[in-house]
Design a protein around this motif. Structure first.
Motif, PDB file in Angstrom:
ATOM      1  N   SER A 123       0.821  -1.216   0.000  1.00  0.00           N
ATOM      2  CA  SER A 123       0.000   0.000   0.000  1.00  0.00           C
ATOM      3  C   SER A 123       0.857   1.269   0.000  1.00  0.00           C
ATOM      4  O   SER A 123       1.840   1.354   0.735  1.00  0.00           O
ATOM      5  CB  SER A 123      -0.874  -0.015   1.256  1.00  0.00           C
ATOM      6  N   SER A 213      -9.591 -10.030   2.345  1.00  0.00           N
ATOM      7  CA  SER A 213      -8.918 -10.543   1.149  1.00  0.00           C
ATOM      8  C   SER A 213      -8.063 -11.768   1.454  1.00  0.00           C
ATOM      9  O   SER A 213      -7.541 -12.398   0.542  1.00  0.00           O
ATOM     10  CB  SER A 213      -8.067  -9.453   0.499  1.00  0.00           C
ATOM     11  N   ARG A 240      -1.881  -7.244  -5.458  1.00  0.00           N
ATOM     12  CA  ARG A 240      -0.880  -7.899  -4.607  1.00  0.00           C
ATOM     13  C   ARG A 240      -0.372  -9.191  -5.236  1.00  0.00           C
ATOM     14  O   ARG A 240       0.726  -9.635  -4.951  1.00  0.00           O
ATOM     15  CB  ARG A 240      -1.502  -8.245  -3.238  1.00  0.00           C
ATOM     16  N   ASP A 294      -0.992  -8.879   4.447  1.00  0.00           N
ATOM     17  CA  ASP A 294      -0.999  -9.183   3.012  1.00  0.00           C
ATOM     18  C   ASP A 294       0.120 -10.150   2.632  1.00  0.00           C
ATOM     19  O   ASP A 294      -0.041 -10.955   1.717  1.00  0.00           O
ATOM     20  CB  ASP A 294      -0.863  -7.899   2.176  1.00  0.00           C
TER      21      ASP A 294
HETATM   22  N1  LIG Z   1      -4.907  -8.020  -5.863  1.00  0.00           N
HETATM   23  C1  LIG Z   1      -5.155  -7.598  -4.622  1.00  0.00           C
HETATM   24  C2  LIG Z   1      -5.526  -6.258  -4.381  1.00  0.00           C
HETATM   25  C3  LIG Z   1      -5.807  -5.879  -3.083  1.00  0.00           C
HETATM   26  N2  LIG Z   1      -5.761  -6.784  -2.084  1.00  0.00           N
HETATM   27  C4  LIG Z   1      -6.139  -6.454  -0.718  1.00  0.00           C
HETATM   28  O1  LIG Z   1      -7.021  -5.347  -0.684  1.00  0.00           O
HETATM   29  C5  LIG Z   1      -6.525  -4.309   0.189  1.00  0.00           C
HETATM   30  C6  LIG Z   1      -6.827  -2.960  -0.427  1.00  0.00           C
HETATM   31  O2  LIG Z   1      -6.108  -2.880  -1.641  1.00  0.00           O
HETATM   32  P1  LIG Z   1      -5.744  -1.486  -2.337  1.00  0.00           P
HETATM   33  O3  LIG Z   1      -4.850  -1.800  -3.499  1.00  0.00           O
HETATM   34  O4  LIG Z   1      -6.994  -0.729  -2.613  1.00  0.00           O
HETATM   35  O5  LIG Z   1      -4.973  -0.752  -1.196  1.00  0.00           O
HETATM   36  P2  LIG Z   1      -3.996   0.454  -1.320  1.00  0.00           P
HETATM   37  O6  LIG Z   1      -2.696  -0.145  -1.805  1.00  0.00           O
HETATM   38  O7  LIG Z   1      -4.560   1.424  -2.308  1.00  0.00           O
HETATM   39  O8  LIG Z   1      -3.921   0.978   0.048  1.00  0.00           O
HETATM   40  C7  LIG Z   1      -5.044  -4.623   0.361  1.00  0.00           C
HETATM   41  O9  LIG Z   1      -4.535  -4.289   1.643  1.00  0.00           O
HETATM   42  C8  LIG Z   1      -4.955  -6.123   0.147  1.00  0.00           C
HETATM   43  O10 LIG Z   1      -5.130  -6.810   1.366  1.00  0.00           O
HETATM   44  C9  LIG Z   1      -5.374  -8.082  -2.340  1.00  0.00           C
HETATM   45  O11 LIG Z   1      -5.290  -8.890  -1.435  1.00  0.00           O
HETATM   46  N3  LIG Z   1      -5.088  -8.476  -3.610  1.00  0.00           N
END
Ligand SMILES: Nc1ccn([C@@H]2O[C@H](COP(=O)(O)OP(=O)(O)O)[C@@H](O)[C@H]2O)c(=O)n1
Ligand SMILES: Nc1ncnc2c1ncn2[C@@H]1O[C@H](COP(=O)(O)OP(=O)(O)O)[C@@H](O)[C@H]1O
Length: 333
Positions: A123, A213, A240, A294
């Protein structure tokens, strides 16, 4: 106003084939360009002279394009031209036209061959900022996968789920009505018919998204949706596990990162600017907790794909990150 090009082919000159191919093409053009009755002005069609059984424009009405003007014409007869081909040009009030070439017509624009760019990382590393810029530069779609997990979290919060366990969440996710739409190139997240694009950015949703997630039932469903979108069109996806799990064969993979202090400062500035009364230390703590969640979950955790290029953005601004990524992509093609 912008012009959006598209083309497709049929395998035989029958009204059913024309209806099917034109419907498929126009629906994909509508989805990928965020077209609506309001922003579409007209659709121009041309067909090769070997198509005589029906007007392609008629298929447009049958596919639900009622309000804009339609016009048909004949393509010049050029020796060696692709046979049984229907070309389309849509004029619309949008920002970033995304062309769509399907079936045999995909060969007309080999430069538009479908591809995906995977941007993974923690993040605040700048993934979504650079993903948006990159998608605009390459004229392809940006899919914010985090928004999808955020929407799942918002759903669970709304349903007053207290503990995010597989048993409590699976029934909600099984029946979730989640749609990703594009309006003027910007992703809108629609949950149960409501546009929740702003709501899902609230700080309390961030932690909940990280928790929810981790559940296999959630990831399975979201990954299916993500693969389905990437199967249909070229896109930049940030998340991620894009390079490791969602699209392990993506030709371009980047792991975008920065120190937790730098990331927390960026997030803190962003939240303050949006009017949230947050403290830097709390934002840092939350970012570190989310990093831990994560990267330690059992099911597709955050980690760098072996073939990903690492971009440490500690000392780079967003434009420098974009330039670096574009350079790496160009070196590879
Ligand atoms: N492909 C992804 C995208 C997000 N996520 C999860 O979703 C949460 C929110 O994602 P985000 O990309 O909006 O968060 P930020 O990086 O913008 O803070 C993350 O902390 C991950 O736990 C995930 O597990 N896998
Ligand atoms: N390279 C960069 N340098 C400085 N600030 C950045 C950079 N990239 C993004 N930002 C800012 O940092 C914040 C977090 O970026 P964002 O793209 O949302 O990260 P992520 O998607 O990885 O969580 C945003 O406010 C954004 O404007």
């Amino acid at each position: 106003m912008k012009a959006i090009r598209g083309a497709t082919t049929i395998s035989a000159d029958t009204p059913a084939e024309i209806k099917d191919a034109v419907g498929e093409l126009l629906i994909q053009m509508r989805e990928q360009n965020g077209l609506t009755d309001e922003n579409m002005i007209c659709i121009l069609f041309s067909n090769t002279s070997d198509i005589k059984s029906a007007y392609p424009a008629k298929a447009a009405r049958e596919a639900g394009f009622y309000s804009c003007a339609l016009f048909s014409s004949l393509e010049p007869e050029i020796e060696g031209a692709l046979p049984l081909c229907i070309r389309v040009m849509i004029l619309a009030e949008i920002e970033n036209p995304v062309p769509v070439y399907l079936r045999g017509a995909a060969n007309l624009r080999k430069d538009l061959k479908k591809f995906a760019v995977a941007l993974d990382g923690p993040s605040g590393s700048g993934k979504s900022t650079v993903a948006k810029m990159l998608a605009r530069k390459l004229n392809i779609l940006y899919l914010d996968t985090g928004a999808m997990y955020r929407a799942c979290a918002l759903k669970a919060i709304g349903e007053k789920v207290e503990r995010f366990t597989e048993d409590a969440v699976a029934p909600l996710i099984e029946n979730i009505s989640l749609n990703i739409q594009y309006t003027d190139g910007a992703q809108r997240t629609i949950l149960d018919g409501e546009d929740v694009s702003e709501k899902i950015r609230r700080p309390e949703v961030s932690m909940a998204a990280s928790a929810i997630s981790a559940l296999p039932c959630v990831r399975k469903k979201m990954v299916e949706m993500q693969r389905e979108i990437a199967r249909k069109m070229s896109c930049v996806l940030d998340g991620r596990d894009i390079g490791t799990h969602v699209l392990p064969d993506a030709p371009f993979k980047f792991f975008v990162t920065a120190s937790s202090r730098v990331r927390a400062k960026r997030r803190y500035d962003e939240l303050r600017q949006k009017g949230y009364d947050v403290e830097y230390d709390n934002v840092l703590q939350e970012i570190e907790e989310r990093d831990y969640n994560d990267s330690h979950r059992a099911f597709s955790p955050l980690r760098q794909a072996e073939d990903a290029v690492v971009v440490n953005t500690d000392e780079m601004n967003a434009q420098e990150v974009l330039d670096f990524i574009v350079r790496k992509i160009q070196e590879k093609v």
